[in-house]
Design an enzyme around this catalytic site. Structure first.
Site, mmCIF file in Angstrom:
data_model
loop_
_atom_site.group_PDB
_atom_site.id
_atom_site.type_symbol
_atom_site.label_atom_id
_atom_site.label_comp_id
_atom_site.label_asym_id
_atom_site.label_seq_id
_atom_site.Cartn_x
_atom_site.Cartn_y
_atom_site.Cartn_z
ATOM 1 C CB CYS A 15 -0.998 -0.009 1.156
ATOM 2 S SG CYS A 15 -0.299 0.164 2.800
ATOM 3 C CB CYS A 89 0.419 1.536 -4.344
ATOM 4 S SG CYS A 89 0.453 -0.207 -4.727
ATOM 5 C CB CYS A 93 2.747 -1.518 -7.479
ATOM 6 S SG CYS A 93 3.355 -3.125 -6.955
#
Length: 139
Positions: A15, A89, A93
């Site tokens: 996260c 996120c 990522c």
């Protein structure tokens, strides 16, 4: 790609700050899997501490994450994981081929009081239980 049946599945929860959602998910999977799954969590921009309301909400259900420390997401952690669960996120990522990715759309508990964190905690537990059943059906 065939998985090695002797190897434990590895899950990485990611996260934004590694101070709430990913810490709760890692706490639940660690507790519920009883060692059958390798569990990690990380954040894109890690906070300096896990949210106190998150720690309290987890303690309410018998999961102690008081010693957890937010960690930065690394390429190595992503490469080692069989399953990567992202939570808010977005595109930050990186994606590696051959990994199982899931994006869990969950409210960020940052700044929330413990009473407001509990429903998020309960939803995370439900999702972790489903994930665990798909990884290690006998646990």
């Amino acid at each position: 790609m065939t998985a090695d049946p002797a190897k434990k599945p590895s899950v990485l929860f990611v996260c934004d700050h590694n101070a709430g959602r990913s810490q709760m998910a890692a706490g639940f999977l660690t507790s519920l899997s009883r060692g059958a799954v390798e569990v990690r969590s990380a954040g894109i921009q890690p906070s300096h501490e896990v949210s106190p309301s998150v720690v309290e909400a987890m303690a309410d259900v018998g999961v102690d994450i008081s010693g957890a420390v937010p960690k930065a997401l690394t390429t190595g952690a992503l490469q080692e994981a069989d399953v990567v669960i992202t939570m808010g996120c977005g595109d930050a990522c990186p994606i590696f081929p051959g990994k199982r990715y899931e994006d869990w759309d969950l409210v960020d508990p940052a700044g929330l009081e413990v009473d407001d964190v509990r429903p998020i905690r309960d939803e995370i537990r439900r999702r972790v239980e489903t994930l665990l059943a798909s990884l290690v059906p006998t646990v």
